[in-house]
Motif scaffolding. Structure first.
Motif, PDB file in Angstrom:
ATOM      1  N   ASP B 220       0.888  -1.372   0.100  1.00 20.05           N
ATOM      2  CA  ASP B 220      -0.135  -0.225  -0.080  1.00 20.05           C
ATOM      3  C   ASP B 220       0.680   1.429  -0.031  1.00 20.05           C
ATOM      4  OD1 ASP B 220       0.745  -0.825   2.494  1.00 20.05           O
ATOM      5  OD2 ASP B 220      -0.586   0.551   3.543  1.00 20.05           O
ATOM      6  N   ARG B 221       2.200   1.103   0.336  1.00 17.50           N
ATOM      7  CA  ARG B 221       2.858   2.380   0.474  1.00 17.50           C
ATOM      8  C   ARG B 221       4.028   2.231  -0.570  1.00 17.50           C
ATOM      9  NH1 ARG B 221       5.669   2.261   5.175  1.00 17.50           N
ATOM     10  NH2 ARG B 221       4.788   0.275   5.849  1.00 17.50           N
ATOM     11  N   TYR B 222       3.837   1.369  -1.436  1.00 17.61           N
ATOM     12  CA  TYR B 222       5.091   0.857  -2.818  1.00 17.61           C
ATOM     13  C   TYR B 222       4.266   1.097  -4.005  1.00 17.61           C
ATOM     14  CZ  TYR B 222       9.067  -0.840  -4.746  1.00 17.61           C
ATOM     15  OH  TYR B 222      10.394  -0.994  -5.605  1.00 17.61           O
ATOM     16  N   SER B 223       4.830   2.200  -4.817  1.00 19.46           N
ATOM     17  CA  SER B 223       4.423   2.413  -6.043  1.00 19.46           C
ATOM     18  C   SER B 223       5.438   2.388  -7.094  1.00 19.46           C
ATOM     19  CB  SER B 223       3.527   3.759  -6.183  1.00 19.46           C
ATOM     20  OG  SER B 223       4.452   4.958  -5.663  1.00 19.46           O
ATOM     21  N   THR B 224       5.354   2.404  -8.347  1.00 19.27           N
ATOM     22  CA  THR B 224       6.513   2.163  -9.354  1.00 19.27           C
ATOM     23  C   THR B 224       6.303   3.106 -10.262  1.00 19.27           C
ATOM     24  OG1 THR B 224       5.003   0.438 -10.421  1.00 19.27           O
ATOM     25  CG2 THR B 224       6.724  -0.286  -8.837  1.00 19.27           C
ATOM     26  N   ILE B 225       7.310   3.527 -10.975  1.00 18.44           N
ATOM     27  CA  ILE B 225       7.546   4.239 -12.322  1.00 18.44           C
ATOM     28  C   ILE B 225       8.353   3.212 -13.197  1.00 18.44           C
ATOM     29  CG2 ILE B 225       8.353   6.383 -13.392  1.00 18.44           C
ATOM     30  CD1 ILE B 225       8.221   7.505 -10.812  1.00 18.44           C
ATOM     31  N   PRO B 226       7.581   2.588 -14.158  1.00 24.01           N
ATOM     32  CA  PRO B 226       8.222   1.681 -15.071  1.00 24.01           C
ATOM     33  C   PRO B 226       9.018   2.547 -16.331  1.00 24.01           C
ATOM     34  CG  PRO B 226       5.963   1.572 -15.694  1.00 24.01           C
ATOM     35  CD  PRO B 226       6.217   2.517 -14.529  1.00 24.01           C
ATOM     36  N   GLY B 227      10.051   2.199 -16.614  1.00 21.31           N
ATOM     37  CA  GLY B 227      10.810   2.844 -17.773  1.00 21.31           C
ATOM     38  C   GLY B 227      12.355   2.929 -17.444  1.00 21.31           C
ATOM     39  N   SER B 228      13.062   3.830 -18.497  1.00 18.53           N
ATOM     40  CA  SER B 228      14.374   4.136 -18.226  1.00 18.53           C
ATOM     41  C   SER B 228      14.584   5.236 -17.157  1.00 18.53           C
ATOM     42  CB  SER B 228      14.994   4.796 -19.735  1.00 18.53           C
ATOM     43  OG  SER B 228      16.077   5.361 -19.274  1.00 18.53           O
ATOM     44  N   ALA B 229      15.424   5.014 -16.188  1.00 23.57           N
ATOM     45  CA  ALA B 229      15.821   6.104 -15.107  1.00 23.57           C
ATOM     46  C   ALA B 229      16.346   7.314 -16.056  1.00 23.57           C
ATOM     47  CB  ALA B 229      16.763   5.490 -14.333  1.00 23.57           C
ATOM     48  N   PHE B 230      16.834   7.256 -17.181  1.00 26.14           N
ATOM     49  CA  PHE B 230      17.238   8.606 -17.636  1.00 26.14           C
ATOM     50  C   PHE B 230      16.199   9.262 -18.432  1.00 26.14           C
ATOM     51  CE2 PHE B 230      20.830   5.562 -17.620  1.00 26.14           C
ATOM     52  CZ  PHE B 230      21.817   6.393 -17.012  1.00 26.14           C
ATOM     53  N   GLU B 231      14.943   8.654 -18.524  1.00 25.04           N
ATOM     54  CA  GLU B 231      13.863   9.160 -19.275  1.00 25.04           C
ATOM     55  C   GLU B 231      12.469   9.629 -18.605  1.00 25.04           C
ATOM     56  OE1 GLU B 231      13.502   6.768 -22.742  1.00 25.04           O
ATOM     57  OE2 GLU B 231      15.618   6.990 -23.278  1.00 25.04           O
ATOM     58  N   VAL B 232      12.292   8.618 -17.787  1.00 29.36           N
ATOM     59  CA  VAL B 232      10.852   9.110 -16.937  1.00 29.36           C
ATOM     60  C   VAL B 232      10.919  10.152 -15.895  1.00 29.36           C
ATOM     61  CG1 VAL B 232      10.373   6.343 -16.957  1.00 29.36           C
ATOM     62  CG2 VAL B 232      11.683   7.569 -15.066  1.00 29.36           C
ATOM     63  N   ASP B 233       9.771  10.627 -15.687  1.00 30.14           N
ATOM     64  CA  ASP B 233       9.585  11.632 -14.593  1.00 30.14           C
ATOM     65  C   ASP B 233       9.635  11.215 -13.355  1.00 30.14           C
ATOM     66  OD1 ASP B 233       8.945  13.813 -13.142  1.00 30.14           O
ATOM     67  OD2 ASP B 233       7.066  14.315 -14.446  1.00 30.14           O
ATOM     68  N   PHE B 234      10.727  11.656 -12.487  1.00 34.41           N
ATOM     69  CA  PHE B 234      10.550  11.105 -11.295  1.00 34.41           C
ATOM     70  C   PHE B 234       9.593  11.613 -10.265  1.00 34.41           C
ATOM     71  CE2 PHE B 234      15.520  10.421 -11.814  1.00 34.41           C
ATOM     72  CZ  PHE B 234      15.467   9.066 -12.243  1.00 34.41           C
ATOM     73  N   GLY B 235       9.039  12.761 -10.483  1.00 33.10           N
ATOM     74  CA  GLY B 235       8.493  13.486  -9.823  1.00 33.10           C
ATOM     75  C   GLY B 235       9.407  14.418  -8.847  1.00 33.10           C
ATOM     76  N   SER B 236       8.932  14.861  -7.796  1.00 32.89           N
ATOM     77  CA  SER B 236       9.917  15.605  -7.049  1.00 32.89           C
ATOM     78  C   SER B 236       9.365  15.690  -5.368  1.00 32.89           C
ATOM     79  CB  SER B 236       9.580  17.119  -7.361  1.00 32.89           C
ATOM     80  OG  SER B 236       8.259  17.517  -7.204  1.00 32.89           O
TER      81      SER B 236
END
Lengths: 339, 339
Positions: B220-236
């Motif tokens: 419930d406290r783990y979410s994901t951003i799939p893709g290249s670390a060089f390209e995805v939007d990390f958020g802030s």
């Protein structure tokens, strides 16, 4: 490798390090291929000069040199400068008389290293799988590679053995079984001008032995019997029969069959001399001898035999007395067997 | 290995031993495949019982057990009887909570070990040849294997890092770059019930991280951003960005590009935590960290970076202060970088 964990706490480091150990062999093979040690011996000690001399990237050269430093094969007196160690200067510089870089050709040959590729099946079976028995076939080219590549490692022990047993000028007849490079027999011919030596091995391998006999200036006292040591007629009346690094390829019954032939070929007061990897009875020392049993697991039925196992084979073949002799500083030992 | 030669006399033993070192990796892989350590843990300590339990020949079992004894992974209290060592009991018995046998699947995977197969060309080129760059392609299955196989080695260091930096109950946002198995981020979520963790990696790899988050009860406290670390939007607004074992795959310029993205994603008082193999400035110590540069030579442009090299990358990316932290007894170190 040292670990900074307290003695009681188990550390996964040993698992990681052991699974990475193959990189040590790979790195040394690369350094030998690139003739890195010769480049440094020529006076190229800075990273940029070494890299230029071996025609390699500075980065690859730096990683390789640092790795070899950690293995004890280079020194690193200062950042970006490298030196040879006494061992690498003696054995890995191409123009050194004791150059051993060729050993990589044999020990890391896919035919040798590949013997253990399917390790799980090999352990299950207790030896090489039937499909892998090729190296024991007649005239297998792997033994020509062996004769050319491993000769440097055997030069000094061969001379040490000849010093112990060749006598000075008394005429002797010497038989060298599985002669390979021929160096064991040739050392007897070099040391004793009245020694006549007969080498037995596959015909293609004996060409290498004959080359080495010619280089040593003993061709006139070096003859050969091509063929299987289990099948050819050895003749008789030999004062000394050498059996270097041969018994480890076969099971005890096969070795006893060979040793009975050796016994019959010896003169009444003759001796058999067997340089071998011989583990102590605990089978875990000396490490180099004991570890050789893993290499031999890649053969159909071979092993690194203990002295008591070898003694039994010789006794069953009719020999009266067997003695284990150290050959330090060389990494093998001898069984000396009286007819 | 010890040598019986006097200190002054060079010995060829080191050449022979280094060229045979690959057998250590092969033997351990075989023992893990056969589940030998588990067999002994179950009380099978005699050669015959071990062989029966792992369904292998007695001879192959004997050779393997003696070899592992010499490597320090088994004990041999008496002839024909074997025992576990504290390390093998903790990490190589299948039902142990810290079982690491899966590491062999990754470290001796042909895709990993094969990176160095053409070592001479790799050293010349200073990195992997263009034909070998596959592992850095999107969604490469090697990283799923990595995530499944190497998790056990990272479990304890991940928990040690979380203990240092996760706090107790204060809400924090954590970004885990190249999450892989996800254990570094998950350790923060386990330790701090108010931590929210975001994992970045290829989509196929994140499936493994999500499985592990579920097992740890923190989905419930783990979410994901799939893709290249060089390209995805990390958020802030992240309090902590974890960058475990990622920078070693790339050159400095590429890393600085990533670190600028990390800097931008951090809250004003946020920190980046980078667990890495970090050699000392001499590049030949600590051995495990320094030797890792050989593994990285198998990548196109990666390396085991020193602290001064990493510090420069972080500084160029805008970080104000970097600190090297030991993580003993675990075989890696940390760079902790203040935004």
């Amino acid at each position: 490798m040292s670990s900074s964990s307290p003695a009681q706490a188990p550390s996964p480091a040993i698992v990681f390090d052991t699974l990475q150990a193959y990189q040590r062999s790979v790195a040394l093979r690369g350094a030998i291929d690139l003739d890195l040690f010769t480049a440094i011996a020529e006076g190229n000690t800075s990273l940029s000069k070494i890299a230029a001399r071996i025609k390699a990237s500075e980065k690859g050269t730096r990683v390789l040199c640092d790795f070899l430093t950690m293995l004890g094969l280079l020194s690193k007196p200062s950042s970006g400068e490298y030196g040879l160690t006494p061992d690498s200067a003696a054995f890995l510089v191409r123009h050194s008389p004791a150059y051993m870089g060729t050993m990589a050709n044999f020990l890391m040959n896919p035919q040798v290293a590949g013997l253990l590729e399917d390790i799980t099946a090999v352990i299950r079976h207790g030896g090489a799988l039937p499909s892998d028995h090729g190296a024991l076939e007649p005239e297998h080219p792997m033994w020509v590679e062996f004769a050319r590549s491993m000769a440097p490692m055997m030069q000094m022990p061969a001379e040490a053995i000849a010093k112990l047993f060749a006598g000075d000028t008394k005429p002797i007849k010497v038989l060298d079984i599985s002669a390979g490079h021929g160096l064991f027999g040739i050392a007897f011919a070099k040391r004793n001008p009245s020694a006549a030596v007969v080498g037995v091995d596959w015909g293609n391998v004996l060409e290498v032995a004959k080359e080495n006999a010619a280089k040593a200036g003993v061709s006139d006292r070096y003859s050969t019997i091509p063929g299987s040591a289990f099948e050819v007629d050895f003749g008789s009346g030999y004062d000394i029969v050498l059996i270097p690094n041969f018994l480890h390829h076969f099971d005890a019954a096969t070795n006893e069959k060979l040793l009975r032939k050796v016994h019959a070929a010896l003169a009444p007061d003759g001796i058999a001399i067997t340089p071998e990897f011989i583990p102590n009875e605990d089978r875990i020392s000396p490490e180099r001898d004991a570890m050789f049993s893993m290499q031999m697991l890649g053969t159909p039925a071979g092993d690194a035999y203990t002295f008591s196992e070898l003694e039994k084979m010789f006794r069953n073949a009719g020999f009266t007395r067997n003695e284990l002799r150290e050959l330090a500083p060389f990494p093998q030992r001898l069984v000396v067997s009286q007819k």
